[in-house]
Design an enzyme around this catalytic site. Structure first.
Site, short mmCIF file in Angstrom:
data_model
loop_
_atom_site.label_atom_id
_atom_site.label_comp_id
_atom_site.label_asym_id
_atom_site.label_seq_id
_atom_site.Cartn_x
_atom_site.Cartn_y
_atom_site.Cartn_z
N CYS A 97 8.06 9.78 -5.00
CA CYS A 97 6.92 9.09 -4.41
C CYS A 97 7.04 7.61 -4.77
O CYS A 97 7.49 7.25 -5.85
CB CYS A 97 5.56 9.58 -4.88
SG CYS A 97 5.26 11.31 -4.49
N ARG B 38 12.37 7.01 -2.22
CA ARG B 38 11.74 7.84 -3.25
C ARG B 38 11.05 9.07 -2.67
O ARG B 38 10.53 9.91 -3.42
CB ARG B 38 10.70 7.02 -4.02
CG ARG B 38 11.28 5.78 -4.66
CD ARG B 38 10.20 4.97 -5.33
NE ARG B 38 9.68 5.67 -6.47
CZ ARG B 38 10.16 5.58 -7.70
NH1 ARG B 38 11.19 4.82 -7.94
NH2 ARG B 38 9.63 6.26 -8.69
N TRP C 219 6.84 12.36 -1.75
CA TRP C 219 7.76 13.49 -1.85
C TRP C 219 6.92 14.62 -2.42
O TRP C 219 6.49 14.57 -3.57
CB TRP C 219 8.93 13.16 -2.77
CG TRP C 219 9.98 14.23 -2.80
CD1 TRP C 219 11.01 14.38 -1.92
CD2 TRP C 219 10.13 15.28 -3.77
NE1 TRP C 219 11.76 15.46 -2.28
CE2 TRP C 219 11.25 16.04 -3.40
CE3 TRP C 219 9.40 15.65 -4.91
CZ2 TRP C 219 11.68 17.14 -4.13
CZ3 TRP C 219 9.82 16.75 -5.63
CH2 TRP C 219 10.96 17.48 -5.23
N ASN D 215 2.09 8.49 -8.34
CA ASN D 215 3.46 9.00 -8.42
C ASN D 215 3.57 9.78 -9.73
O ASN D 215 3.35 9.21 -10.79
CB ASN D 215 4.44 7.81 -8.41
CG ASN D 215 5.85 8.19 -8.85
OD1 ASN D 215 6.55 7.40 -9.44
ND2 ASN D 215 6.27 9.40 -8.57
N GLY D 216 3.86 11.07 -9.62
CA GLY D 216 3.96 11.90 -10.83
C GLY D 216 3.33 13.25 -10.57
O GLY D 216 3.14 13.64 -9.41
N GLU E 83 31.44 16.80 -6.97
CA GLU E 83 30.73 15.67 -6.36
C GLU E 83 30.99 15.61 -4.85
O GLU E 83 30.09 15.35 -4.06
CB GLU E 83 31.15 14.37 -7.07
CG GLU E 83 30.59 13.09 -6.50
CD GLU E 83 29.05 13.00 -6.49
OE1 GLU E 83 28.39 13.83 -7.11
OE2 GLU E 83 28.54 12.10 -5.82
N LYS F 14 28.09 15.82 -2.03
CA LYS F 14 27.89 14.81 -0.98
C LYS F 14 27.77 15.48 0.38
O LYS F 14 26.89 15.17 1.17
CB LYS F 14 29.09 13.83 -0.91
CG LYS F 14 29.20 12.73 -1.89
CD LYS F 14 28.07 11.76 -1.95
CE LYS F 14 26.94 12.30 -2.73
NZ LYS F 14 26.60 11.98 -4.02
N GLU G 52 24.45 17.72 0.72
CA GLU G 52 23.14 17.05 0.73
C GLU G 52 22.90 16.26 2.00
O GLU G 52 21.75 16.11 2.42
CB GLU G 52 22.90 16.21 -0.52
CG GLU G 52 23.79 15.01 -0.69
CD GLU G 52 23.53 14.26 -2.01
OE1 GLU G 52 22.43 14.35 -2.56
OE2 GLU G 52 24.44 13.57 -2.48
N HIS H 271 39.27 33.95 -9.00
CA HIS H 271 38.30 34.85 -9.64
C HIS H 271 37.04 35.03 -8.79
O HIS H 271 36.00 35.36 -9.32
CB HIS H 271 37.94 34.33 -11.03
CG HIS H 271 39.12 34.27 -11.95
ND1 HIS H 271 39.76 35.39 -12.41
CD2 HIS H 271 39.80 33.20 -12.43
CE1 HIS H 271 40.79 35.01 -13.17
NE2 HIS H 271 40.83 33.70 -13.19
N LYS I 170 15.51 10.04 -3.83
CA LYS I 170 16.54 9.44 -4.67
C LYS I 170 16.13 9.39 -6.13
O LYS I 170 16.95 9.54 -7.03
CB LYS I 170 16.83 8.02 -4.17
CG LYS I 170 17.97 7.39 -4.90
CD LYS I 170 18.68 6.39 -4.08
CE LYS I 170 19.96 5.97 -4.74
NZ LYS I 170 20.97 7.03 -4.69
C1 G6P Z 1 18.54 12.71 -7.25
C2 G6P Z 1 19.43 11.83 -6.39
C3 G6P Z 1 20.86 11.90 -6.88
C4 G6P Z 1 20.94 11.56 -8.35
C5 G6P Z 1 20.00 12.41 -9.19
C6 G6P Z 1 19.88 11.87 -10.60
O1 G6P Z 1 18.86 14.04 -7.03
O2 G6P Z 1 19.36 12.23 -5.03
O3 G6P Z 1 21.66 10.99 -6.15
O4 G6P Z 1 22.25 11.76 -8.79
O5 G6P Z 1 18.68 12.38 -8.63
O6 G6P Z 1 19.30 10.60 -10.56
P1 G6P Z 1 19.60 9.44 -11.57
O7 G6P Z 1 18.81 8.28 -11.03
O8 G6P Z 1 19.10 9.89 -12.90
O9 G6P Z 1 21.05 9.17 -11.58
#
Ligand code: G6P
Length: 612
Positions: A2, A27, A75, A101-102, A485, A489, A492, A508, A607
């Site tokens: 948020c 956010r 969010w 926010n929270g 990773e 990518k 997501e 396995h 994010k």
């Molecule tokens: C969210 C974002 C990711 C990020 C993760 C951790 O899931 O979409 O891109 O890696 O949070 O966030 P941070 O800001 O702690 O790296």
């Protein structure tokens, strides 16, 4: 998650609030809303499910005039995304509006008590409870809004950054924070508040970061006052922002994600600037804490999402170069695992935003148990950067695309330098090796630039794979985390299910999935496991699977086996995750674009995850 934004000044605030919401959309983007006090002291609030542009559209014929206002992009945590659950929330009599926010953990108890007192609720959010509570306290105690906010803060359990306006004092906004970020921007003619500095930067570079349990009182024409819940004045520490507006724009690219992928030669240059000189690494965070690093018996790396993947690569790096045992933990699991932490442990917190709630909570536990806590963050002045004893910024500039790209390579680069710096200090790695890796680090921007030339080829390749429902990513050693990773990518942003696996573990279980419909991406640079990974490719091919291999230039053995090869420059083995990430980012981006997905704002994601 948020985003909140607010304005107190003498101009109409609506344009600033909307622009600010767009900056904060990373956010969360389930719904958005504004509340503005007009010249007749009425609070006009408008809320819409969906992105900020829907709100803007809905406000076209509305009265949005006023010089004090708050706004929110959501969010969802409590209550589905909907108009009614969108913020701002109004108290029952409509005199108080609040954005939050929270999460309020004890909201259901408070709600029951308020309902008993005759309050009725419109939404199913935790936030509405807070605004109703503030009104209830103000009216029952006959106190000021400030006193009511203070009392409410004593009663709520949870995390919050809030901004509150009251039409009975229409020149004042009260803001408060606990565990969720809040920045106040101070200009000559106005005061701004936001979840981060991005909505503020074009109006002023003078900012105050509110600390936990602090309350800011912003009154038009008066200097900012900050107090804590017990009414004691807090010192105001005005800091200068080093952010520029151009860093927050797309700069001619179709998406922030693509811009951020292409920025990597520059951002890695910024990460290493001044830190790799004459075949040695100098990190002030290590220089200033030599004793802590010398005596460390164990390092625990914590993070979430992509940052956790960077941490896995950090483990290899630190164990290889500094010969200190390293464990890597999801912050969300670590904090609830009754962790064993000793005073000679170092906890490294990796976080792009520096605001991830689970990582912050894990840091607090580590500090309480006496560990030395080191941050690897991007956002300067963020909560994690401030809560850690020391650290190294990755300096890649604002990352706006929800899928992390340049922050990941920046984190890995900083962890490489950190491993070398500790190795130098402990003399666990010889000068020749340090020199060779330093040389490789300095060449990374050029090698990334060369790798980016693969964009057209990968764009063409991506057309073949939009049909896929599943993908497997395989890697070994340093590049097992690269496989994780790469899979993250893809899933997501394209919503294609993808799994990363250590290549040798495929036999396995995942090998059962292999057929003509399942593309397997194999990360296979020429390292000491090259021969082994060739066998893994053969195992996939023998079962009719199709292989996209990321290899070093001139690798004819794998070119003869794989269906498609992507050739990247050779670098020292420990630096290969940075290079192989580039084609994996591009592959995910182009597949998602072909599928018509919103790569910068993938569904359900945010994010900055400031809730548990
Ligand atoms: C969210 C974002 C990711 C990020 C993760 C951790 O899931 O979409 O891109 O890696 O949070 O966030 P941070 O800001 O702690 O790296």
């Amino acid at each position: 998650m948020c985003g909140i934004v607010g304005y107190v000044g003498s101009n109409n605030c609506y344009p600033m609030l909307i622009k600010g919401l767009h900056r904060l959309e990373y956010r969360g983007y389930d719904s958005a809303g504004v509340a503005i006090i007009d010249k007749n002291n009425r609070i006009n609030a408008y809320k819409s499910k969906g992105k900020v542009e829907t709100l803007e559209h809905n406000c076209e014929d509305k009265n949005v005039e006023g010089t004090i206002g708050i706004a929110h992009t959501r969010w969802a945590t409590h209550g589905e995304p909907s108009d009614v659950n969108a913020h701002p929330h109004l108290s029952e009599d409509g005199t108080i509006a609040l954005v939050h926010n929270g999460t309020i953990e004890n909201y259901s108890l408070l709600k029951e008590a308020l309902i008993e007192q005759g309050c009725s609720f419109k939404s199913s959010t935790d936030t509405e409870v807070l605004v109703q509570l503030i009104q209830y306290i103000r009216d029952t105690n006959g106190c000021t809004l400030l006193a009511a906010v203070q009392e409410a803060m004593n009663q709520v359990v949870g995390a919050y950054a809030i901004a509150v306006i009251d039409n009975q004092i229409s020149d004042t906004m009260i803001v408060a924070r606990k565990s969720s970020p809040l920045v106040i921007g101070i200009a000559d003619d106005a005061t701004y508040i936001a979840s981060d500095a991005s909505p503020i930067v074009e109006y002023t570079n003078r900012v105050v970061y509110l600390n936990d349990d602090e309350i800011g009182i912003i009154t038009r024409g008066e200097p900012l006052k900050v107090i804590n819940v017990d009414n004691t004045p807090s010192p105001i520490d005005i800091q200068t922002l080093k952010l520029s507006v151009s860093q927050l724009e797309k700069g001619g690219y179709d998406h922030f994600m693509l811009k951020e992928i292409f920025e990597q030669p520059m951002t890695i240059g910024d990460s290493i600037r001044g830190r790799v000189v004459d075949g040695q690494v100098t990190l002030s965070g290590v220089q200033e804490n030599k004793e802590a690093f010398r005596k460390a018996r164990r390092i625990i790396i914590i993070g979430c999402g992509t940052s956790w993947h960077a941490g896995l690569i950090g483990r290899h790096l630190i164990q290889d170069m500094a010969r200190i045992p390293v464990q890597v933990e999801y912050a969300s699991e670590f904090r609830y695992s009754n962790p064993i932490i000793n005073s000679d442990d170092i906890v490294i917190a990796v976080s792009q935003s520096g605001e991830t709630a689970d990582t912050l909570a894990a840091i607090q536990i580590a500090r309480e148990k006496g560990a030395f806590v080191y941050g690897v963050c991007n956002v300067i002045g963020s909560s994690i950067a401030r809560e850690t004893h020391s650290g190294t910024y990755i300096h890649v500039g604002p990352e706006i695309g929800v899928a992390s790209t340049k922050a990941f390579t920046g984190q890995v680069t900083v962890l490489t330098m950190l491993a070398l710096a500790i190795g130098q200090l402990k003399q666990t790695v010889d000068n020749e090796t340090i020199g060779a890796i330093c040389e490789g680090i300095k060449q990374l921007p050029a090698f990334i630039g060369e790798t980016l030339k693969l964009n057209d080829k990968i764009e063409k390749l991506s057309r073949i794979f939009t049909y896929a429902h599943n993908f497997l990513y395989l890697g070994r050693g340093y590049n097992y985390p690269s496989a994780l990773e790469g899979a993250l990518k893809l899933k997501e942003i394209s919503y294609i299910h993808a799994e990363g696996y250590p290549a040798a573990e495929m036999k396995h279980g995942p090998i059962a999935l292999i057929d003509r419909e399942l593309p397997t991406v194999v990360i296979a640079p020429k390292d000491n496991l090259h021969e082994k990974i060739i066998s893994n490719i053969q195992q996939v091919k023998a079962r009719g699977g199709s292989v996209i291999a990321v290899v070093n230039k001139g690798d004819e053995t794998i070119a003869a086996l794989a269906d498609h090869t992507i050739e990247v420059p050779s670098v020292p083995e420990c630096l290969s995750p940075v290079i192989v990430s580039i084609p994996l980012q591009l592959l995910a981006y182009h597949i998602a674009i072909k599928k018509g997905c919103d790569v910068d704002m993938p569904r359900n994601l945010a994010k900055s995850v400031t809730v548990e």
